[in-house]
Design a protein around this motif. Structure first.
Motif, PDB file in Angstrom:
ATOM      1  N   ILE A 169       8.472   5.889   7.699  1.00  0.00           N
ATOM      2  CA  ILE A 169       7.201   6.174   7.027  1.00  0.00           C
ATOM      3  C   ILE A 169       6.176   5.088   7.331  1.00  0.00           C
ATOM      4  O   ILE A 169       4.982   5.374   7.522  1.00  0.00           O
ATOM      5  CB  ILE A 169       7.432   6.325   5.513  1.00  0.00           C
ATOM      6  CG1 ILE A 169       8.261   7.577   5.236  1.00  0.00           C
ATOM      7  CG2 ILE A 169       6.109   6.378   4.751  1.00  0.00           C
ATOM      8  CD1 ILE A 169       8.783   7.701   3.819  1.00  0.00           C
ATOM      9  N   TYR A 170       6.612   3.846   7.401  1.00  0.00           N
ATOM     10  CA  TYR A 170       5.714   2.727   7.715  1.00  0.00           C
ATOM     11  C   TYR A 170       4.994   2.986   9.034  1.00  0.00           C
ATOM     12  O   TYR A 170       3.758   2.904   9.116  1.00  0.00           O
ATOM     13  CB  TYR A 170       6.542   1.440   7.787  1.00  0.00           C
ATOM     14  CG  TYR A 170       5.757   0.186   8.083  1.00  0.00           C
ATOM     15  CD1 TYR A 170       5.314  -0.644   7.061  1.00  0.00           C
ATOM     16  CD2 TYR A 170       5.475  -0.192   9.394  1.00  0.00           C
ATOM     17  CE1 TYR A 170       4.614  -1.813   7.328  1.00  0.00           C
ATOM     18  CE2 TYR A 170       4.776  -1.354   9.675  1.00  0.00           C
ATOM     19  CZ  TYR A 170       4.347  -2.161   8.633  1.00  0.00           C
ATOM     20  OH  TYR A 170       3.644  -3.310   8.925  1.00  0.00           O
ATOM     21  N   TRP A 171       5.756   3.309  10.079  1.00  0.00           N
ATOM     22  CA  TRP A 171       5.155   3.489  11.402  1.00  0.00           C
ATOM     23  C   TRP A 171       4.409   4.814  11.506  1.00  0.00           C
ATOM     24  O   TRP A 171       3.358   4.884  12.169  1.00  0.00           O
ATOM     25  CB  TRP A 171       6.229   3.370  12.483  1.00  0.00           C
ATOM     26  CG  TRP A 171       6.784   1.981  12.542  1.00  0.00           C
ATOM     27  CD1 TRP A 171       8.027   1.560  12.173  1.00  0.00           C
ATOM     28  CD2 TRP A 171       6.095   0.805  12.980  1.00  0.00           C
ATOM     29  NE1 TRP A 171       8.162   0.206  12.342  1.00  0.00           N
ATOM     30  CE2 TRP A 171       6.989  -0.287  12.837  1.00  0.00           C
ATOM     31  CE3 TRP A 171       4.823   0.565  13.475  1.00  0.00           C
ATOM     32  CZ2 TRP A 171       6.642  -1.581  13.188  1.00  0.00           C
ATOM     33  CZ3 TRP A 171       4.476  -0.737  13.823  1.00  0.00           C
ATOM     34  CH2 TRP A 171       5.374  -1.797  13.674  1.00  0.00           C
ATOM     35  N   ALA A 172       4.913   5.849  10.864  1.00  0.00           N
ATOM     36  CA  ALA A 172       4.200   7.139  10.889  1.00  0.00           C
ATOM     37  C   ALA A 172       2.851   7.024  10.195  1.00  0.00           C
ATOM     38  O   ALA A 172       1.854   7.589  10.655  1.00  0.00           O
ATOM     39  CB  ALA A 172       5.052   8.213  10.221  1.00  0.00           C
ATOM     40  N   GLN A 173       2.786   6.284   9.095  1.00  0.00           N
ATOM     41  CA  GLN A 173       1.526   6.107   8.379  1.00  0.00           C
ATOM     42  C   GLN A 173       0.528   5.309   9.220  1.00  0.00           C
ATOM     43  O   GLN A 173      -0.667   5.602   9.218  1.00  0.00           O
ATOM     44  CB  GLN A 173       1.763   5.405   7.043  1.00  0.00           C
ATOM     45  CG  GLN A 173       0.540   5.328   6.149  1.00  0.00           C
ATOM     46  CD  GLN A 173       0.091   6.679   5.639  1.00  0.00           C
ATOM     47  OE1 GLN A 173       0.905   7.450   5.123  1.00  0.00           O
ATOM     48  NE2 GLN A 173      -1.185   6.997   5.783  1.00  0.00           N
TER      49      GLN A 173
ATOM     50  N   ARG B 217       0.831  -1.211   0.000  1.00  0.00           N
ATOM     51  CA  ARG B 217       0.000   0.000   0.000  1.00  0.00           C
ATOM     52  C   ARG B 217       0.867   1.262   0.000  1.00  0.00           C
ATOM     53  O   ARG B 217       0.606   2.215  -0.749  1.00  0.00           O
ATOM     54  CB  ARG B 217      -0.906  -0.006   1.230  1.00  0.00           C
ATOM     55  CG  ARG B 217      -1.767   1.252   1.343  1.00  0.00           C
ATOM     56  CD  ARG B 217      -2.401   1.391   2.709  1.00  0.00           C
ATOM     57  NE  ARG B 217      -2.795   2.759   2.947  1.00  0.00           N
ATOM     58  CZ  ARG B 217      -3.124   3.240   4.123  1.00  0.00           C
ATOM     59  NH1 ARG B 217      -3.118   2.451   5.182  1.00  0.00           N
ATOM     60  NH2 ARG B 217      -3.468   4.502   4.268  1.00  0.00           N
ATOM     61  N   LEU B 218       1.928   1.272   0.828  1.00  0.00           N
ATOM     62  CA  LEU B 218       2.810   2.443   0.893  1.00  0.00           C
ATOM     63  C   LEU B 218       3.568   2.633  -0.416  1.00  0.00           C
ATOM     64  O   LEU B 218       3.773   3.763  -0.867  1.00  0.00           O
ATOM     65  CB  LEU B 218       3.775   2.308   2.060  1.00  0.00           C
ATOM     66  CG  LEU B 218       3.158   2.363   3.461  1.00  0.00           C
ATOM     67  CD1 LEU B 218       4.245   2.250   4.527  1.00  0.00           C
ATOM     68  CD2 LEU B 218       2.370   3.650   3.663  1.00  0.00           C
ATOM     69  N   ASN B 219       4.009   1.536  -1.019  1.00  0.00           N
ATOM     70  CA  ASN B 219       4.693   1.638  -2.317  1.00  0.00           C
ATOM     71  C   ASN B 219       3.772   2.224  -3.377  1.00  0.00           C
ATOM     72  O   ASN B 219       4.205   3.004  -4.241  1.00  0.00           O
ATOM     73  CB  ASN B 219       5.193   0.265  -2.760  1.00  0.00           C
ATOM     74  CG  ASN B 219       6.417  -0.185  -1.986  1.00  0.00           C
ATOM     75  OD1 ASN B 219       7.165   0.637  -1.455  1.00  0.00           O
ATOM     76  ND2 ASN B 219       6.631  -1.483  -1.910  1.00  0.00           N
ATOM     77  N   GLU B 220       2.502   1.830  -3.333  1.00  0.00           N
ATOM     78  CA  GLU B 220       1.530   2.360  -4.297  1.00  0.00           C
ATOM     79  C   GLU B 220       1.189   3.819  -4.001  1.00  0.00           C
ATOM     80  O   GLU B 220       0.950   4.612  -4.919  1.00  0.00           O
ATOM     81  CB  GLU B 220       0.258   1.515  -4.277  1.00  0.00           C
ATOM     82  CG  GLU B 220       0.459   0.098  -4.815  1.00  0.00           C
ATOM     83  CD  GLU B 220      -0.766  -0.782  -4.606  1.00  0.00           C
ATOM     84  OE1 GLU B 220      -1.666  -0.364  -3.848  1.00  0.00           O
ATOM     85  OE2 GLU B 220      -0.819  -1.881  -5.202  1.00  0.00           O
TER      86      GLU B 220
END
Length: 551
Positions: free
Chosen positions: A296-300, A278-281
């Protein structure tokens, strides 16, 4: 006698009345505790025996004991008794597994305040990693949906590991990249394949279908079960040698490995491949071997959960973490080289993230007006214009240049009366008077990449292309020597890799890029003929990296 009986009856009535009143008040207090989250009466799930025991046996005294241990842990830190402090922190987590504020502070304290007490980089990494584990492995075990823990994890990745403020920052990046290389193995970038892999032995057996009998037989012959296989797999970062040949013959190696890697990602590192996809997209393809992607993973995750308007400031913190990490990932978000010691790690910009970083700034400014984001956005645009230009993305650089000139927050930072080329030359000259490590490395790489791209078109050492190649290479070497002289004494924190390595890396990157396209294959062959530098693998394989020994 009658008077005595009346007194007893009165006392009994008063006692009944008091008990009824107490019962009402107790129920009311319990309701208020639940409503305002003053206590947590929900049963713990998957708790180890010691946690379950202390939760039930100690009852309300858990808080008193945890407070005492908290004060004692602070004293242990002041006295420099760090290992005792870790044990106390472990007890505090077990006594109050829902007290996420304490867990976050303990993790942050270990990663920051305790780690800097040590001079050895391996000792520092031990404490930074332990801080991560307190939050990720312990606090999140009992509080899997606490966005504050997500934010704290993201901050350690972004600030402590990603930035270069700590002398040991490059060591952190190397060690984390090595862990991620071991974790992903040959399935790096194959996130959909990992996401579809089974997550337990029952599902693995269903995937194996008729081959399940072979799987069971091989384990039995090797005196092992699924748990033992998994432990050996994580130690070796590949299918253990004593199982591999039999697994290969049965045609089940890939299925078993995918299951074990998926479990490793989810249950150890709490990385969900579906969320990574999802983040890559959403933002662009990340290099998940580097800290910025994990920030970014955890912030999102925190951002997704903080939807309440009352949490606007915390949302802003997550938004800041995302666009700052996107900026950093755009700047140096792709791992190029990781061999040898920490002096040799090498990065390059991840240009796929430029537009998403720009959009993240725009969205945050629109949602949180008046939060002084203008300056940060201006700086990002200037950096993007220069980096895109020097790496050959001149059309995109022009688009950013035109956008910046028209922006309401520009305030003359990007003048209207100069050309793109003049603006880049001016900015580059200013940057190179006192360059950061990132600026120096990327400027040198840009010259080398251009040099070897041009060399691929040369037909002789007397051609114009060859002369241009030599001029660009000499310029790169001059910038390199100047920066290394300036960075003398701080090489471990901000020094550059050896120039010959940077040169070989540039040849490898350009050569592979040309060889991947049938139309430019001859150019790749021409470049190889001129340089006579054999193609090498810049990133080690998972099984070539020893299991980390930090405890």
């Amino acid at each position: 006698m009658k008077s005595s009986f009346s007194r007893v009856l009165t006392i009994l009535l008063v006692m009944v009345l008091l008990l009824c009143t107490l019962s009402y008040l107790q129920n009311r207090m319990n309701g208020l505790r639940s409503e305002y989250h003053l206590t947590d009466n929900a049963p713990l799930e998957n708790a180890p025996p010691v946690v379950a025991f202390t939760s039930v046996a100690l009852g309300g005294f858990r808080g008193i004991l945890a407070d005492y241990l908290w004060l004692r842990s602070s004293r242990m830190q002041d006295e420099g008794k760090y290992y005792e402090m870790v044990q106390l922190a472990d007890w505090i987590v077990k006594l109050q597994p829902r007290f996420t504020g304490a867990h976050a502070f303990l993790g942050w304290n270990m990663s920051y305040n305790v780690s800097v007490k040590f001079t050895g980089f391996d000792d520092r990494w031990r404490w930074v990693k332990r801080g991560l584990e307190v939050i990720r492995d312990e606090a999140l075990e009992y509080n899997p949906n606490d966005p504050d823990l997500f934010r704290q994890l993201g901050w350690i990745f972004q600030h402590k590991m990603g930035q270069d403020l700590d002398d040991a920052n490059r060591y952190y990046k190397v060690e984390w990249a090595k862990e991620m290389i071991r974790l992903f193995g040959d399935y790096f970038l194959q996130w959909e394949t990992l996401d579809k892999a089974p997550l337990n032995e029952t599902k693995l057996l269903a995937v194996l279908d008729t081959r399940a009998a072979d799987y069971r037989r091989i384990l039995t012959e090797n005196n092992a079960d699924f748990s033992k296989l998994e432990l050996e797999f994580r130690d070796a970062a590949t299918i253990p040698q004593r199982f591999r040949e039999a697994f290969d013959e049965a045609g089940i190696t890939q299925d078993v490995e995918l299951c074990l890697r998926h479990r490793w990602m989810v249950y150890k590192y709490r990385l969900d491949p579906a969320f990574m996809i999802r983040l890559n997209e959403l933002y662009g393809e990340f290099d998940w071997r580097l800290p910025e992607a994990h920030a970014i993973y955890w912030a999102q995750k925190g951002l997704d959960m903080w939807q309440d308007p009352a949490a606007a400031f915390k949302r802003l913190q997550c938004d800041r973490m995302i666009f700052q990490s996107l900026n950093a990932a755009f700047s140096t978000g792709k791992l190029l080289y990781l061999k040898g010691d920490l002096k040799t790690i090498q990065f390059q910009p991840n240009f796929n993230l430029a537009d998403s970083a720009k959009k993240a700034y725009e969205d945050t400014m629109a949602e949180f007006q008046g939060n002084n984001l203008d300056g940060a956005f201006r700086n990002f645009l200037v950096d993007a214009i220069v980096r895109l230009y020097i790496f050959g993305y001149k059309k995109k650089s022009q688009n950013y240049f035109d956008y910046a000139k028209k922006a309401s927050f520009n305030h003359g930072r990007v003048p209207n009366n100069v050309s793109l080329e003049d603006f880049v030359v001016k900015e580059l000259a200013e940057d190179l008077t006192d360059p950061s490590h990132r600026t120096a490395e990327q400027t040198i790489n840009s010259y080398l990449f251009q040099a070897y791209t041009i060399l691929a078109y040369a037909d002789s050492e007397q051609s114009d292309e060859f002369q241009s190649f030599e001029g660009l290479t000499l310029t790169a070497k001059s910038i390199y020597d100047s920066f290394m002289k300036m960075a003398s004494g701080t090489e471990l924190r901000r020094g550059l890799p050896p120039f010959d390595q940077m040169r070989r890396t540039a040849v490898g990157v350009i050569g592979r890029s040309l060889a991947a396209n049938p139309e430019t294959l001859k150019l790749a062959e021409n470049l190889a003929q001129f340089q006579q530098i054999p193609m090498e693998r810049f990133i080690p394989r998972a099984e070539e990296i020893k299991a980390p020994t930090v405890k």
